[in-house]
Design a protein around this motif. Sequence first.
Motif, PDB file in Angstrom:
ATOM      1  N   UNK A  11       0.776  -1.224   0.000  1.00 15.51           N
ATOM      2  CA  UNK A  11       0.000   0.000   0.000  1.00 15.51           C
ATOM      3  C   UNK A  11       0.807   1.275   0.000  1.00 15.51           C
ATOM      4  N   UNK A  12       0.090   2.357  -0.178  1.00 15.03           N
ATOM      5  CA  UNK A  12       0.679   3.678  -0.223  1.00 15.03           C
ATOM      6  C   UNK A  12       0.546   4.330   1.153  1.00 15.03           C
ATOM      7  N   UNK A  47      -3.118  -2.111  -1.030  1.00 14.03           N
ATOM      8  CA  UNK A  47      -3.352  -1.982  -2.464  1.00 14.03           C
ATOM      9  C   UNK A  47      -2.847  -3.272  -3.102  1.00 14.03           C
ATOM     10  N   UNK A  48      -3.614  -3.811  -4.017  1.00 10.85           N
ATOM     11  CA  UNK A  48      -3.125  -4.973  -4.740  1.00 10.85           C
ATOM     12  C   UNK A  48      -3.944  -6.217  -4.505  1.00 10.85           C
ATOM     13  N   UNK A  49      -3.289  -7.342  -4.708  1.00  8.90           N
ATOM     14  CA  UNK A  49      -3.954  -8.639  -4.660  1.00  8.90           C
ATOM     15  C   UNK A  49      -4.139  -9.127  -3.226  1.00  8.90           C
ATOM     16  N   UNK A  50      -5.294  -9.686  -2.978  1.00  9.75           N
ATOM     17  CA  UNK A  50      -5.624 -10.235  -1.664  1.00  9.75           C
ATOM     18  C   UNK A  50      -4.587 -11.258  -1.217  1.00  9.75           C
ATOM     19  N   UNK A  51      -4.224 -12.174  -2.106  1.00 14.78           N
ATOM     20  CA  UNK A  51      -3.291 -13.243  -1.728  1.00 14.78           C
ATOM     21  C   UNK A  51      -1.924 -12.683  -1.319  1.00 14.78           C
ATOM     22  N   UNK A  52      -1.464 -11.670  -2.003  1.00 16.89           N
ATOM     23  CA  UNK A  52      -0.182 -11.053  -1.653  1.00 16.89           C
ATOM     24  C   UNK A  52      -0.271 -10.373  -0.281  1.00 16.89           C
ATOM     25  N   UNK A  53      -1.378  -9.695  -0.024  1.00 16.46           N
ATOM     26  CA  UNK A  53      -1.583  -9.065   1.281  1.00 16.46           C
ATOM     27  C   UNK A  53      -1.599 -10.085   2.403  1.00 16.46           C
ATOM     28  N   UNK A  54      -2.342 -11.168   2.225  1.00  9.90           N
ATOM     29  CA  UNK A  54      -2.404 -12.203   3.259  1.00  9.90           C
ATOM     30  C   UNK A  54      -1.044 -12.863   3.455  1.00  9.90           C
ATOM     31  N   UNK A  79      -8.336   0.227   5.006  1.00  7.55           N
ATOM     32  CA  UNK A  79      -8.441   1.043   3.802  1.00  7.55           C
ATOM     33  C   UNK A  79      -8.228   0.150   2.590  1.00  7.55           C
ATOM     34  N   UNK A  80      -9.211   0.155   1.701  1.00  8.48           N
ATOM     35  CA  UNK A  80      -9.178  -0.598   0.448  1.00  8.48           C
ATOM     36  C   UNK A  80      -8.907  -2.093   0.721  1.00  8.48           C
ATOM     37  N   UNK A  81      -7.791  -2.610   0.275  1.00 10.95           N
ATOM     38  CA  UNK A  81      -7.463  -4.017   0.511  1.00 10.95           C
ATOM     39  C   UNK A  81      -7.422  -4.335   1.992  1.00 10.95           C
TER      40      UNK A  81
END
Length: 87
Positions: A11-12, A47-54, A79-81
């Motif tokens: 994220x930003x 920000x981005x893909x759910x799998x990458x965040x998890x 926020x967002x993702x």
Amino acid sequence: MNYVIIDYDIGNVKSILNAFREYSVNIKLTRNKKDILNADGLILPGVGAFSHGMDNLYKYKLIDIIHDYVLSNKPFLGICLGMQLLF
């Protein structure tokens, strides 16, 4: 008041930090368990893909910390993702 943005390399966060600092809010970017659990308010950006965040939340061992914080009934903002990851 002490606010924390969870740092999990997604994220930003710079724009969020700047927005809070513009209003002289004490805010910190961290993945430190003690800082997170002692925060008066917690922000999970993303920000981005759910799998990458998890994957990153697991990598930094933040899942249980976030869960414990949410159970404390203190303010939490996704926020967002970040909101999607909460669910």
